[in-house]
Design a protein around this motif. Structure first.
Motif, PDB file in Angstrom:
ATOM      1  N   HIS A  23       0.880  -1.166   0.000  1.00 46.63           N
ATOM      2  CA  HIS A  23       0.000   0.000   0.000  1.00 46.63           C
ATOM      3  C   HIS A  23       0.915   1.213   0.000  1.00 46.63           C
ATOM      4  N   TRP A  24       0.708   2.123  -0.927  1.00 44.46           N
ATOM      5  CA  TRP A  24       1.546   3.312  -0.971  1.00 44.46           C
ATOM      6  C   TRP A  24       0.664   4.529  -1.161  1.00 44.46           C
ATOM      7  N   ALA A  25       1.171   5.673  -0.708  1.00 45.11           N
ATOM      8  CA  ALA A  25       0.416   6.919  -0.809  1.00 45.11           C
ATOM      9  C   ALA A  25       1.372   8.081  -1.034  1.00 45.11           C
ATOM     10  N   LEU A  26       0.974   8.974  -1.920  1.00 46.68           N
ATOM     11  CA  LEU A  26       1.734  10.199  -2.138  1.00 46.68           C
ATOM     12  C   LEU A  26       1.528  11.153  -0.972  1.00 46.68           C
ATOM     13  N   PRO A  27       2.422  12.097  -0.771  1.00 45.52           N
ATOM     14  CA  PRO A  27       2.194  13.124   0.255  1.00 45.52           C
ATOM     15  C   PRO A  27       0.933  13.926  -0.075  1.00 45.52           C
ATOM     16  N   ASP A  28       0.250  14.384   0.957  1.00 42.44           N
ATOM     17  CA  ASP A  28      -1.003  15.121   0.771  1.00 42.44           C
ATOM     18  C   ASP A  28      -0.840  16.331  -0.146  1.00 42.44           C
ATOM     19  N   ALA A  29       0.289  17.009  -0.062  1.00 46.38           N
ATOM     20  CA  ALA A  29       0.500  18.206  -0.877  1.00 46.38           C
ATOM     21  C   ALA A  29       0.469  17.887  -2.371  1.00 46.38           C
ATOM     22  N   LEU A  30       0.860  16.696  -2.760  1.00 47.24           N
ATOM     23  CA  LEU A  30       0.845  16.332  -4.173  1.00 47.24           C
ATOM     24  C   LEU A  30      -0.511  15.823  -4.635  1.00 47.24           C
ATOM     25  N   LEU A  31      -1.446  15.674  -3.744  1.00 49.73           N
ATOM     26  CA  LEU A  31      -2.783  15.228  -4.112  1.00 49.73           C
ATOM     27  C   LEU A  31      -3.704  16.394  -4.427  1.00 49.73           C
ATOM     28  N   ARG A  32      -3.245  17.611  -4.208  1.00 50.82           N
ATOM     29  CA  ARG A  32      -4.079  18.793  -4.396  1.00 50.82           C
ATOM     30  C   ARG A  32      -3.491  19.759  -5.424  1.00 50.82           C
ATOM     31  N   GLY A  33      -2.866  19.248  -6.437  1.00 55.38           N
ATOM     32  CA  GLY A  33      -2.209  20.109  -7.423  1.00 55.38           C
ATOM     33  C   GLY A  33      -3.137  20.509  -8.550  1.00 55.38           C
ATOM     34  N   ALA A  34      -2.724  21.521  -9.289  1.00 51.74           N
ATOM     35  CA  ALA A  34      -3.441  21.970 -10.479  1.00 51.74           C
ATOM     36  C   ALA A  34      -2.429  22.581 -11.419  1.00 51.74           C
ATOM     37  N   ASN A  35      -2.708  22.491 -12.722  1.00 57.24           N
ATOM     38  CA  ASN A  35      -1.797  23.138 -13.652  1.00 57.24           C
ATOM     39  C   ASN A  35      -2.105  24.641 -13.688  1.00 57.24           C
ATOM     40  N   GLN A  36      -1.239  25.417 -14.285  1.00 55.60           N
ATOM     41  CA  GLN A  36      -1.385  26.881 -14.244  1.00 55.60           C
ATOM     42  C   GLN A  36      -2.636  27.360 -14.950  1.00 55.60           C
ATOM     43  N   LEU A  37      -3.052  26.694 -16.010  1.00 53.36           N
ATOM     44  CA  LEU A  37      -4.270  27.118 -16.712  1.00 53.36           C
ATOM     45  C   LEU A  37      -5.502  26.920 -15.840  1.00 53.36           C
ATOM     46  N   GLN A  38      -5.576  25.788 -15.139  1.00 55.84           N
ATOM     47  CA  GLN A  38      -6.710  25.560 -14.245  1.00 55.84           C
ATOM     48  C   GLN A  38      -6.702  26.545 -13.096  1.00 55.84           C
ATOM     49  N   ALA A  39      -5.536  26.789 -12.516  1.00 51.28           N
ATOM     50  CA  ALA A  39      -5.422  27.705 -11.383  1.00 51.28           C
ATOM     51  C   ALA A  39      -5.868  29.106 -11.790  1.00 51.28           C
ATOM     52  N   ALA A  40      -5.521  29.553 -12.996  1.00 48.93           N
ATOM     53  CA  ALA A  40      -5.908  30.886 -13.459  1.00 48.93           C
ATOM     54  C   ALA A  40      -7.416  30.973 -13.649  1.00 48.93           C
ATOM     55  N   SER A  41      -8.070  29.881 -14.082  1.00 50.68           N
ATOM     56  CA  SER A  41      -9.517  29.925 -14.302  1.00 50.68           C
ATOM     57  C   SER A  41     -10.280  29.895 -12.981  1.00 50.68           C
ATOM     58  N   TRP A  42      -9.656  29.483 -11.896  1.00 49.98           N
ATOM     59  CA  TRP A  42     -10.339  29.430 -10.592  1.00 49.98           C
ATOM     60  C   TRP A  42     -10.365  30.793  -9.915  1.00 49.98           C
ATOM     61  N   LYS A  43      -9.490  31.691 -10.334  1.00 50.14           N
ATOM     62  CA  LYS A  43      -9.401  33.007  -9.654  1.00 50.14           C
ATOM     63  C   LYS A  43     -10.515  33.918 -10.076  1.00 50.14           C
TER      64      LYS A  43
END
Length: 111
Positions: free
Chosen positions: A91-111
C-alpha cells in the motif's frame, strides 16, 4: 594498484569529465546506464517521499482485509473483508501536498 589499467593522463582526463561526474552522482555503473531508455530526459529530478506499507499474507494466518481507498466505491464501515492471496501486498500513498495540485491554466480559471 590500478597502474596497469589506465595511464595517469587518461585517468585524470576522465575524472574531470562531466560524464564521469554524472556517472558518480548516479551511484551506478556503465552497464546499468546502458540499459536505460535513451529518450527519457534525466537532467531534472525531484525526490518525492512516499509512504509504503507492506502486509504479508500467509495461509497459516488467514486474516480478512477490507480495501479502503478513501474515495467513492469504498465499502460500508465494518464491512466483512476478504482473505487476500498469499504474498506481500503493498500500500503506498503520495504526500497530501501532491494530491491537491493543479496546472497553471486551471489555477488561473479558478481566480
Amino acid at each position: 594498484m590500478f597502474k596497469h589499467l589506465l595511464k595517469k593522463k587518461t585517468l585524470t582526463k576522465a575524472v574531470y569529465d562531466e560524464r564521469w561526474a554524472w556517472l558518480v552522482r548516479a551511484d551506478t555503473d556503465l552497464a546499468a546506464v546502458n540499459t536505460w531508455d535513451p529518450d527519457l530526459r534525466r537532467n531534472k529530478r525531484i525526490l518525492v517521499p512516499i509512504d509504503v506499507q507492506a502486509y504479508v499474507a500467509k495461509e497459516s494466518n488467514p486474516e480478512p482485509l477490507v480495501s479502503v481507498t478513501g474515495g467513492p466505491g469504498d465499502p460500508a464501515p465494518f464491512a466483512e473483508g476478504q482473505v487476500p492471496e498469499n504474498g506481500v501486498h503493498l500500500h503506498w500513498a503520495l504526500p497530501d501536498a501532491l494530491l491537491r495540485g493543479a496546472n497553471q491554466l486551471q489555477a488561473a480559471s479558478w481566480k
